[in-house]
Write an enzyme that holds these catalytic residues in place. Structure first.
Site, PDB file in Angstrom:
ATOM      1  N   CYS A 249       6.443   5.271   8.708  1.00 19.73           N
ATOM      2  CA  CYS A 249       5.696   5.355   7.349  1.00 19.73           C
ATOM      3  C   CYS A 249       6.605   5.546   6.115  1.00 19.73           C
ATOM      4  O   CYS A 249       7.117   6.608   5.933  1.00 19.73           O
ATOM      5  CB  CYS A 249       4.523   6.347   7.251  1.00 19.73           C
ATOM      6  SG  CYS A 249       3.313   6.151   5.943  1.00 19.73           S
TER       7      CYS A 249
ATOM      8  N   ASN B 151       1.050  -1.311  -0.076  1.00 22.56           N
ATOM      9  CA  ASN B 151       0.145   0.043  -0.089  1.00 22.56           C
ATOM     10  C   ASN B 151       0.782   1.323   0.052  1.00 22.56           C
ATOM     11  O   ASN B 151       2.129   1.480   0.474  1.00 22.56           O
ATOM     12  CB  ASN B 151      -1.111  -0.022   1.150  1.00 22.56           C
ATOM     13  CG  ASN B 151      -0.451   0.872   2.608  1.00 22.56           C
ATOM     14  OD1 ASN B 151      -0.321   1.945   2.477  1.00 22.56           O
ATOM     15  ND2 ASN B 151       0.270   0.135   3.271  1.00 22.56           N
TER      16      ASN B 151
ATOM     17  N   VAL C   3      -0.724   4.254   0.723  1.00 24.48           N
ATOM     18  CA  VAL C   3      -1.993   5.392   1.272  1.00 24.48           C
ATOM     19  C   VAL C   3      -1.303   6.862   1.211  1.00 24.48           C
ATOM     20  O   VAL C   3      -2.146   7.659   0.838  1.00 24.48           O
ATOM     21  CB  VAL C   3      -2.816   4.649   1.990  1.00 24.48           C
ATOM     22  CG1 VAL C   3      -3.782   5.832   2.659  1.00 24.48           C
ATOM     23  CG2 VAL C   3      -3.685   3.247   1.692  1.00 24.48           C
TER      24      VAL C   3
ATOM     25  N   GLY D 170      -3.674  -6.160  11.536  1.00 23.93           N
ATOM     26  CA  GLY D 170      -3.898  -5.181  10.514  1.00 23.93           C
ATOM     27  C   GLY D 170      -4.538  -5.785   9.148  1.00 23.93           C
ATOM     28  O   GLY D 170      -5.719  -5.949   9.116  1.00 23.93           O
TER      29      GLY D 170
HETATM   30  C1  LIG Z   1      -3.713   0.248   4.122  1.00 20.62           C
HETATM   31  C2  LIG Z   1      -2.812   0.389   5.147  1.00 20.62           C
HETATM   32  C3  LIG Z   1      -2.682   1.379   5.511  1.00 20.62           C
HETATM   33  C4  LIG Z   1      -1.625   1.823   6.944  1.00 20.62           C
HETATM   34  N1  LIG Z   1      -1.686   2.996   7.462  1.00 20.62           N
HETATM   35  C5  LIG Z   1      -0.935   3.166   8.651  1.00 20.62           C
HETATM   36  C6  LIG Z   1      -0.949   4.555   9.426  1.00 20.62           C
HETATM   37  O1  LIG Z   1      -1.536   5.255   9.063  1.00 20.62           O
HETATM   38  N2  LIG Z   1      -0.071   4.743  10.521  1.00 20.62           N
HETATM   39  C7  LIG Z   1       0.797   3.299  10.843  1.00 20.62           C
HETATM   40  O2  LIG Z   1       1.520   3.558  11.902  1.00 20.62           O
HETATM   41  N3  LIG Z   1       0.946   2.175  10.287  1.00 20.62           N
HETATM   42  C8  LIG Z   1      -0.021   1.849   9.065  1.00 20.62           C
HETATM   43  N4  LIG Z   1       0.050   0.740   8.381  1.00 20.62           N
HETATM   44  C9  LIG Z   1       0.841  -0.221   8.924  1.00 20.62           C
HETATM   45  C10 LIG Z   1       0.095  -1.431   9.811  1.00 20.62           C
HETATM   46  O3  LIG Z   1      -0.178  -0.603  11.019  1.00 20.62           O
HETATM   47  C11 LIG Z   1       0.831  -2.528  10.164  1.00 20.62           C
HETATM   48  O4  LIG Z   1       2.166  -1.917  10.884  1.00 20.62           O
HETATM   49  C12 LIG Z   1       1.423  -2.968   9.043  1.00 20.62           C
HETATM   50  O5  LIG Z   1       0.590  -3.249   8.104  1.00 20.62           O
HETATM   51  C13 LIG Z   1       1.938  -4.768   9.621  1.00 20.62           C
HETATM   52  O6  LIG Z   1       0.948  -5.425   9.947  1.00 20.62           O
HETATM   53  P1  LIG Z   1      -0.183  -6.495   9.481  1.00 20.62           P
HETATM   54  O7  LIG Z   1       0.531  -7.108   8.494  1.00 20.62           O
HETATM   55  O8  LIG Z   1      -0.678  -6.973  10.269  1.00 20.62           O
HETATM   56  O9  LIG Z   1      -1.102  -5.307   8.460  1.00 20.62           O
HETATM   57  C14 LIG Z   1      -0.737   0.779   7.404  1.00 20.62           C
HETATM   58  C15 LIG Z   1      -1.271  -0.515   6.601  1.00 20.62           C
HETATM   59  C16 LIG Z   1      -2.090  -0.760   5.725  1.00 20.62           C
HETATM   60  C17 LIG Z   1      -2.228  -2.130   5.032  1.00 20.62           C
END
Ligand SMILES: Cc1cc2nc3c(=O)[nH]c(=O)nc-3n(C[C@H](O)[C@H](O)[C@H](O)COP(=O)(O)O)c2cc1C
Length: 305
Positions: free
Chosen positions: A129, A69, A71, A264
């Site tokens: 990020c 992503n 975003v 997530g």
């Molecule tokens: C679509 C999307 C948006 C995300 N936006 C943020 C964010 O705004 N702030 C943040 O700290 N992490 C953000 N993340 C990261 C997630 O919080 C997480 O650290 C990361 O995706 C790994 O965990 P997961 O594999 O369970 O998703 C985002 C992840 C995704 C997929």
């Protein structure tokens, strides 16, 4: 029934499962699936000082066992969050975590100051990020940068402060120590791993931002390794995330050293993932006669090579 309660940085959570930032919005869309009090906590979408439209599309791409992503921190800004989202969230019976990102150190400090006067339970400092040109990860990839931004925000932040670490670093243990030295009350990891895909017909990157953050089951072993390494270097609690999608993953992450977990990307394929994970975790604890989930934290028995 086992005791699922955990305490992170002085904040009581009914259970260790927290929705990960950016995958749960500000919670409203998920209330039709289950009461948000089912979750131990919610880490809200990353907020910035001013509203941001985010990056142009395409900003999502599927990958084997995961997603990319970019975003780019689309959000309504900190004031909107405090006025419109927080009052509603505080009525949902779960811990509310504000995830903040900034272009400059001053941005982070001003947001921490504003949030200190709000009813938010905990602040998560997003210095990891990978999807914005300025800010975020630029603070999170050197020990000096991490310690400096953490101690600067610490001075303004009257709430418990959790620092979210980037996996795009050489030595996660040293980075974790730097966050602790800067005054973090807890650390969370991992954010996404920087990745890229290319469309072979157009020869264009699939994401408009060219690169994006990889998340989902594909990153899970990396996350387990990093949580394990970080947890050995710090005394503050570690919140583990990255690819957790089953209760078995949750147990594994706790054993690696996590005191709580964030879910997530799994929410995108199954909004009920946290409910199922909680059920499985509960059964595992009972079947193994473990009285409290806290007993699992760091209970891995590594080989002594
Ligand atoms: C679509 C999307 C948006 C995300 N936006 C943020 C964010 O705004 N702030 C943040 O700290 N992490 C953000 N993340 C990261 C997630 O919080 C997480 O650290 C990361 O995706 C790994 O965990 P997961 O594999 O369970 O998703 C985002 C992840 C995704 C997929």
């Amino acid at each position: 029934m086992a005791d699922l309660r955990v305490n992170i940085a002085g904040v009581d959570f009914a259970n260790p499962l927290i929705a990960a930032s950016g995958t749960f919005g500000f919670g409203r869309e998920y209330q039709e699936f289950y009461p948000l009090s089912t979750l131990g906590g919610i880490s809200c979408k990353g907020i910035t000082l001013m509203e941001r439209p985010g990056n142009p599309p395409p900003r999502i791409a599927e990958t084997p066992s995961g997603m990319l992503n970019s975003v780019g921190l689309q959000n309504p800004g900190v004031d909107h969050f405090i006025e419109k989202d927080l009052p509603w969230l505080k009525q949902q019976g779960t811990v509310v975590i504000a995830n903040i990102a900034g272009n400059t150190q001053q941005d982070y400090c001003r947001m921490a100051d504003k949030l200190s006067a709000s009813s938010v339970d905990l602040v998560e400092l997003n210095i990891s990020c990978p999807n914005v040109k300025q800010g975020g990860v630029q603070f999170g990839t050197s020990c000096q940068g991490v310690e400096e931004i953490t101690s600067a925000v610490r001075k303004y932040c009257k709430k418990p402060l959790m620092v979210k670490l980037s996996p795009n670093v050489a030595d996660i243990g040293e980075i974790a120590k730097a966050a602790e030295a800067g005054g973090a009350d807890a650390i969370s990891l991992i954010n996404t791993l920087t990745g890229m895909r290319i469309d072979i017909r157009t020869r264009r990157p699939i994401l408009h931002n060219n690169t994006g953050g990889l998340s989902g089951p594909a990153v899970f072993p990396v996350a387990v390794r990093m949580v394990w390494q970080a947890a050995q270097k710090v005394k503050v609690p570690v919140v583990g995330l990255g690819g957790i999608s089953t209760w078995q993953d949750a147990v594994e992450m706790l054993l690696a050293g996590a005191s709580a977990l964030q879910i997530g990307t799994a929410l995108f394929t199954d909004p009920y993932a946290p409910v199922k994970i909680l059920d499985g975790l509960n059964r595992y604890l009972d079947e193994n006669h473990i009285a409290s989930v806290t007993e699992l934290t760091g209970a891995v028995c590594p080989y002594g090579n």
